[in-house]
Motif scaffolding. Structure first.
Motif, PDB file in Angstrom:
ATOM      1  N   LYS A 112     -11.498  -8.679 -16.917  1.00 38.00           N
ATOM      2  CA  LYS A 112     -12.509  -8.802 -15.875  1.00 38.00           C
ATOM      3  C   LYS A 112     -12.757  -7.436 -15.237  1.00 38.00           C
ATOM      4  O   LYS A 112     -11.841  -6.608 -15.153  1.00 38.00           O
ATOM      5  N   GLU A 113     -13.946  -7.198 -14.770  1.00 37.00           N
ATOM      6  CA  GLU A 113     -14.231  -5.958 -14.067  1.00 37.00           C
ATOM      7  C   GLU A 113     -13.589  -6.011 -12.684  1.00 37.00           C
ATOM      8  O   GLU A 113     -13.719  -6.991 -11.955  1.00 37.00           O
ATOM      9  N   VAL A 114     -12.889  -4.939 -12.328  1.00 35.61           N
ATOM     10  CA  VAL A 114     -12.211  -4.867 -11.035  1.00 35.61           C
ATOM     11  C   VAL A 114     -12.343  -3.453 -10.492  1.00 35.61           C
ATOM     12  O   VAL A 114     -12.324  -2.474 -11.245  1.00 35.61           O
ATOM     13  N   GLU A 115     -12.466  -3.342  -9.185  1.00 48.01           N
ATOM     14  CA  GLU A 115     -12.527  -2.034  -8.543  1.00 48.01           C
ATOM     15  C   GLU A 115     -11.108  -1.606  -8.179  1.00 48.01           C
ATOM     16  O   GLU A 115     -10.373  -2.346  -7.525  1.00 48.01           O
ATOM     17  N   VAL A 116     -10.734  -0.404  -8.607  1.00 49.03           N
ATOM     18  CA  VAL A 116      -9.376   0.083  -8.408  1.00 49.03           C
ATOM     19  C   VAL A 116      -9.400   1.421  -7.682  1.00 49.03           C
ATOM     20  O   VAL A 116     -10.411   2.135  -7.679  1.00 49.03           O
ATOM     21  N   LYS A 159     -12.773   5.129  -5.543  1.00 45.75           N
ATOM     22  CA  LYS A 159     -12.818   3.825  -6.208  1.00 45.75           C
ATOM     23  C   LYS A 159     -13.521   3.943  -7.559  1.00 45.75           C
ATOM     24  O   LYS A 159     -14.445   4.735  -7.731  1.00 45.75           O
ATOM     25  N   LYS A 160     -13.079   3.117  -8.495  1.00 41.66           N
ATOM     26  CA  LYS A 160     -13.702   3.085  -9.811  1.00 41.66           C
ATOM     27  C   LYS A 160     -13.635   1.669 -10.372  1.00 41.66           C
ATOM     28  O   LYS A 160     -12.636   0.968 -10.186  1.00 41.66           O
ATOM     29  N   LYS A 161     -14.687   1.244 -11.038  1.00 33.29           N
ATOM     30  CA  LYS A 161     -14.698  -0.075 -11.655  1.00 33.29           C
ATOM     31  C   LYS A 161     -14.185   0.027 -13.086  1.00 33.29           C
ATOM     32  O   LYS A 161     -14.648   0.863 -13.865  1.00 33.29           O
ATOM     33  N   ILE A 162     -13.241  -0.831 -13.399  1.00 34.24           N
ATOM     34  CA  ILE A 162     -12.575  -0.827 -14.703  1.00 34.24           C
ATOM     35  C   ILE A 162     -12.487  -2.269 -15.202  1.00 34.24           C
ATOM     36  O   ILE A 162     -12.315  -3.196 -14.415  1.00 34.24           O
ATOM     37  N   LYS A 190      11.075  -2.294  -1.878  1.00 33.57           N
ATOM     38  CA  LYS A 190       9.978  -3.202  -1.532  1.00 33.57           C
ATOM     39  C   LYS A 190       8.709  -2.362  -1.574  1.00 33.57           C
ATOM     40  O   LYS A 190       8.504  -1.490  -0.723  1.00 33.57           O
ATOM     41  N   PHE A 191       7.866  -2.586  -2.592  1.00 36.20           N
ATOM     42  CA  PHE A 191       6.662  -1.782  -2.736  1.00 36.20           C
ATOM     43  C   PHE A 191       5.610  -2.207  -1.718  1.00 36.20           C
ATOM     44  O   PHE A 191       5.462  -3.396  -1.418  1.00 36.20           O
ATOM     45  N   ASP A 192       4.878  -1.205  -1.211  1.00 38.15           N
ATOM     46  CA  ASP A 192       3.839  -1.482  -0.218  1.00 38.15           C
ATOM     47  C   ASP A 192       2.449  -1.546  -0.833  1.00 38.15           C
ATOM     48  O   ASP A 192       1.456  -1.718  -0.123  1.00 38.15           O
ATOM     49  N   THR A 193       2.357  -1.424  -2.140  1.00 37.88           N
ATOM     50  CA  THR A 193       1.060  -1.458  -2.821  1.00 37.88           C
ATOM     51  C   THR A 193       0.440  -2.845  -2.695  1.00 37.88           C
ATOM     52  O   THR A 193       1.086  -3.856  -2.975  1.00 37.88           O
ATOM     53  N   THR A 194      -0.830  -2.888  -2.284  1.00 35.87           N
ATOM     54  CA  THR A 194      -1.501  -4.178  -2.097  1.00 35.87           C
ATOM     55  C   THR A 194      -2.737  -4.349  -2.971  1.00 35.87           C
ATOM     56  O   THR A 194      -3.269  -5.454  -3.063  1.00 35.87           O
ATOM     57  N   SER A 195      -3.208  -3.272  -3.597  1.00 41.39           N
ATOM     58  CA  SER A 195      -4.432  -3.369  -4.396  1.00 41.39           C
ATOM     59  C   SER A 195      -4.219  -2.664  -5.726  1.00 41.39           C
ATOM     60  O   SER A 195      -3.359  -1.782  -5.850  1.00 41.39           O
ATOM     61  N   PRO A 196      -4.984  -3.031  -6.751  1.00 45.81           N
ATOM     62  CA  PRO A 196      -4.790  -2.426  -8.070  1.00 45.81           C
ATOM     63  C   PRO A 196      -5.175  -0.954  -8.084  1.00 45.81           C
ATOM     64  O   PRO A 196      -6.039  -0.512  -7.328  1.00 45.81           O
ATOM     65  N   ASN A 250      -0.676  -3.120 -10.519  1.00 42.91           N
ATOM     66  CA  ASN A 250      -0.957  -4.013  -9.403  1.00 42.91           C
ATOM     67  C   ASN A 250       0.307  -4.223  -8.580  1.00 42.91           C
ATOM     68  O   ASN A 250       1.415  -3.870  -9.006  1.00 42.91           O
ATOM     69  N   ARG A 251       0.128  -4.818  -7.432  1.00 34.16           N
ATOM     70  CA  ARG A 251       1.228  -5.030  -6.492  1.00 34.16           C
ATOM     71  C   ARG A 251       2.386  -5.789  -7.141  1.00 34.16           C
ATOM     72  O   ARG A 251       2.217  -6.457  -8.166  1.00 34.16           O
TER      73      ARG A 251
END
Length: 307
Positions: A112-116, A159-162, A190-196, A250-251
């Motif tokens: 799926k296309e996602v903005e990262v 940001k980039k769409k992938i 404990k990782f703080d990453t919340t978005s791809p 991803n998170r």
């Protein structure tokens, strides 16, 4: 979308395994567990999963089973072939000591296309995914140790769409770092990453909490006879085959309660990577002189098993 979870184990059903069975039933996954000679077969035959015991594996894929051998995590390759040949569009490769969170698999972006968030390290050919997290003092297993002094020289590109073919989720708890890093820091994280996020460069990913589209799966394997570079070199090679901007991170969606391991033995099994991974990232292929002959034989049999 036909979705499969694949793992292998020699243990009694773990907390992680039982939780994956619950999630598979809830969210429409098929769960394939590839047994080994030490696996307590009767216990898995009673569970709501597809259990491939050693006899089934040898019957379905005799050449592949023989070249992989027994008492090895690389048995999961048979699960990949099984899932692909049964129509899997996405395969999640997991470990039995990675306990999934309740929302595991719910933000599935593969295909799926996602903005990262998009990064680059202009100084290097390789990106360390941990370099842009709150654990940047650590490094992902399989990141070339030659490049450690420069790994955090990261530039954010916006940001980039992938449309990814591979999604590598992170792991809280005992993270997937190499033996040198674990011996030095012994972290529980404990990782703080919340978005791809993603990067312009090739980068390491593992087989313990990763989602792979079928278009990438036919190029991916956990390579036998190369120690703890098995999934790492397989991942680098797959990126070469599928092209740029097809891998995202991803998170964290699991908590790794790592099975007991001998860290010095792990370090010994990583020596091949310390020596050769940097060269491998420059020219990921199956033919280099430092790749064992049995690995090359395996890859030929394995890639010809996809129908």
């Amino acid at each position: 979308m036909k979705k499969f979870i694949v793992t292998t184990t020699i243990n009694h059903p773990t907390e992680a395994t039982l939780k994956f069975i619950e999630i598979a039933k809830r969210d429409g996954w098929k769960f394939v567990i590839v047994g080994d000679t030490k696996t307590p077969h009767e216990e898995y035959e009673k569970l709501d999963c597809i259990y491939l015991d050693p006899d089934k594996q040898a019957e379905m894929y005799p050449e592949l089973s023989e070249i992989i051998g027994w008492k090895t995590i690389q048995r999961r390759n048979i699960g990949f072939v099984y899932a692909y040949n049964h129509g899997a569009e996405v395969v999640a490769t997991v470990d039995d000591d990675n306990i999934p969170y309740d929302n595991w698999g719910t933000d599935l972006y593969v295909g799926k296309e996602v903005e990262v968030d998009y990064y680059t390290n202009k100084e290097l050919l390789v990106f360390d995914p941990l370099s842009v997290t709150n654990q940047s003092n650590l490094w992902h297993r399989g990141f070339p140790i030659d490049l450690l002094p420069y790994k955090n020289l990261i530039e954010y590109k916006g940001k980039k769409k992938i449309t990814p073919l591979i999604q590598a989720d992170l792991w809280d708890g005992d993270p997937d770092i190499d033996a040198m890093c674990r011996l030095s820091f012994k972290p529980i994280v404990k990782f703080d990453t919340t978005s791809p996020f993603a990067a312009a460069e090739i980068s390491p990913f593992n087989s313990q909490n990763t989602f792979i589209h079928r278009d990438a799966l036919k190029h991916y394997a956990v390579w036998p006879y190369v120690g703890r570079m098995d999934d790492i070199w397989g991942g680098y090679y797959t990126q070469k085959m599928i092209g740029d901007d097809k891998l995202i991170y991803n998170r964290a969606s699991v908590y790794q309660d790592r099975n007991v391991q001998d860290l010095i033995t792990n370090l010994e099994k990583e020596i091949i990577g310390y020596r050769h991974t940097l060269d491998f990232t420059k020219f990921p292929n199956t033919t280099s002189d430092y790749i064992p002959a049995k690995t090359k034989e395996f890859l030929d049999i394995y890639f010809n098993s996809f129908k």
